[in-house]
Motif scaffolding. Structure first.
Motif, PDB file in Angstrom:
ATOM      1  N   VAL A   1       0.851  -1.190   0.000  1.00 52.06           N
ATOM      2  CA  VAL A   1       0.000   0.000   0.000  1.00 52.06           C
ATOM      3  C   VAL A   1       0.890   1.245   0.000  1.00 52.06           C
ATOM      4  O   VAL A   1       1.903   1.283   0.698  1.00 52.06           O
ATOM      5  CB  VAL A   1      -0.914   0.024   1.246  1.00 52.06           C
ATOM      6  CG1 VAL A   1      -1.735   1.295   1.305  1.00 52.06           C
ATOM      7  CG2 VAL A   1      -1.819  -1.181   1.272  1.00 52.06           C
ATOM      8  N   ILE A   2       0.487   2.231  -0.775  1.00 51.76           N
ATOM      9  CA  ILE A   2       1.144   3.541  -0.725  1.00 51.76           C
ATOM     10  C   ILE A   2       0.132   4.515  -0.142  1.00 51.76           C
ATOM     11  O   ILE A   2      -0.982   4.644  -0.651  1.00 51.76           O
ATOM     12  CB  ILE A   2       1.573   4.009  -2.130  1.00 51.76           C
ATOM     13  CG1 ILE A   2       2.583   3.043  -2.718  1.00 51.76           C
ATOM     14  CG2 ILE A   2       2.123   5.437  -2.053  1.00 51.76           C
ATOM     15  CD1 ILE A   2       2.953   3.346  -4.158  1.00 51.76           C
ATOM     16  N   VAL A   3       0.516   5.179   0.921  1.00 53.03           N
ATOM     17  CA  VAL A   3      -0.372   6.117   1.587  1.00 53.03           C
ATOM     18  C   VAL A   3       0.222   7.516   1.424  1.00 53.03           C
ATOM     19  O   VAL A   3       1.400   7.722   1.669  1.00 53.03           O
ATOM     20  CB  VAL A   3      -0.516   5.778   3.094  1.00 53.03           C
ATOM     21  CG1 VAL A   3      -1.425   6.782   3.786  1.00 53.03           C
ATOM     22  CG2 VAL A   3      -1.041   4.373   3.268  1.00 53.03           C
ATOM     23  N   THR A   4      -0.612   8.464   1.010  1.00 56.82           N
ATOM     24  CA  THR A   4      -0.171   9.848   0.892  1.00 56.82           C
ATOM     25  C   THR A   4      -1.040  10.734   1.764  1.00 56.82           C
ATOM     26  O   THR A   4      -2.187  10.398   2.061  1.00 56.82           O
ATOM     27  CB  THR A   4      -0.230  10.344  -0.570  1.00 56.82           C
ATOM     28  OG1 THR A   4      -1.596  10.345  -0.990  1.00 56.82           O
ATOM     29  CG2 THR A   4       0.597   9.461  -1.475  1.00 56.82           C
ATOM     30  N   LEU A   5      -0.485  11.856   2.175  1.00 61.12           N
ATOM     31  CA  LEU A   5      -1.241  12.815   2.962  1.00 61.12           C
ATOM     32  C   LEU A   5      -0.675  14.205   2.717  1.00 61.12           C
ATOM     33  O   LEU A   5       0.458  14.352   2.272  1.00 61.12           O
ATOM     34  CB  LEU A   5      -1.191  12.455   4.443  1.00 61.12           C
ATOM     35  CG  LEU A   5       0.182  12.259   5.053  1.00 61.12           C
ATOM     36  CD1 LEU A   5       0.244  12.920   6.388  1.00 61.12           C
ATOM     37  CD2 LEU A   5       0.413  10.777   5.203  1.00 61.12           C
ATOM     38  N   PRO A   6      -1.477  15.222   3.023  1.00 65.42           N
ATOM     39  CA  PRO A   6      -1.000  16.596   2.803  1.00 65.42           C
ATOM     40  C   PRO A   6       0.233  16.902   3.652  1.00 65.42           C
ATOM     41  O   PRO A   6       0.374  16.422   4.775  1.00 65.42           O
ATOM     42  CB  PRO A   6      -2.174  17.464   3.245  1.00 65.42           C
ATOM     43  CG  PRO A   6      -3.354  16.557   3.224  1.00 65.42           C
ATOM     44  CD  PRO A   6      -2.843  15.180   3.507  1.00 65.42           C
ATOM     45  N   LEU A   7       1.107  17.703   3.129  1.00 66.60           N
ATOM     46  CA  LEU A   7       2.349  18.072   3.814  1.00 66.60           C
ATOM     47  C   LEU A   7       2.069  18.696   5.174  1.00 66.60           C
ATOM     48  O   LEU A   7       2.788  18.460   6.132  1.00 66.60           O
ATOM     49  CB  LEU A   7       3.171  19.018   2.945  1.00 66.60           C
ATOM     50  CG  LEU A   7       4.555  19.381   3.453  1.00 66.60           C
ATOM     51  CD1 LEU A   7       5.398  18.140   3.643  1.00 66.60           C
ATOM     52  CD2 LEU A   7       5.230  20.330   2.492  1.00 66.60           C
ATOM     53  N   GLY A   8       1.009  19.471   5.284  1.00 60.97           N
ATOM     54  CA  GLY A   8       0.661  20.119   6.548  1.00 60.97           C
ATOM     55  C   GLY A   8       0.368  19.158   7.671  1.00 60.97           C
ATOM     56  O   GLY A   8       0.481  19.496   8.845  1.00 60.97           O
ATOM     57  N   VAL A   9      -0.007  17.927   7.351  1.00 62.44           N
ATOM     58  CA  VAL A   9      -0.311  16.922   8.366  1.00 62.44           C
ATOM     59  C   VAL A   9       0.965  16.421   9.025  1.00 62.44           C
ATOM     60  O   VAL A   9       0.973  16.035  10.182  1.00 62.44           O
ATOM     61  CB  VAL A   9      -1.104  15.749   7.751  1.00 62.44           C
ATOM     62  CG1 VAL A   9      -1.297  14.627   8.741  1.00 62.44           C
ATOM     63  CG2 VAL A   9      -2.443  16.238   7.222  1.00 62.44           C
ATOM     64  N   LEU A  10       2.061  16.450   8.290  1.00 58.55           N
ATOM     65  CA  LEU A  10       3.329  15.970   8.839  1.00 58.55           C
ATOM     66  C   LEU A  10       3.818  16.911   9.904  1.00 58.55           C
ATOM     67  O   LEU A  10       4.471  16.645  10.804  1.00 58.55           O
ATOM     68  CB  LEU A  10       4.377  15.847   7.730  1.00 58.55           C
ATOM     69  CG  LEU A  10       4.032  14.851   6.629  1.00 58.55           C
ATOM     70  CD1 LEU A  10       5.083  14.915   5.530  1.00 58.55           C
ATOM     71  CD2 LEU A  10       3.944  13.445   7.166  1.00 58.55           C
TER      72      LEU A  10
END
Length: 70
Positions: free
Chosen positions: A61-70
């Motif tokens: 699985v590849i999971v992506t999220l907005p940079l602001g969440v990091l």
């Protein structure tokens, strides 16, 4: 050929998401804009549960999220 890309910017008309759309239509399913509530790693697969109670199983699985969440 690599030097061709190092010397100038490359812009994909319609955005880089066009690459993912083509891959999703030809090689493997890609799911966009789907909030995930849980990721469960099992011995032989990964299960992904979504906010809308969908479940996906895959080997990877590849999971992506907005940079602001990091």
């Amino acid at each position: 050929c690599l030097s061709l890309f190092l010397e100038r910017d490359v812009v994909i008309e319609g955005g880089y998401s066009q690459i993912l759309k083509i891959l999703g239509e030809t090689l493997f399913p890609i799911v966009f804009n789907t909030p995930v509530t849980k990721i469960i790693q099992e011995l032989d697969c990964v299960r992904v549960l979504t906010k809308t109670n969908q479940e996906f199983k895959a080997k990877k699985v590849i999971v992506t999220l907005p940079l602001g969440v990091l």
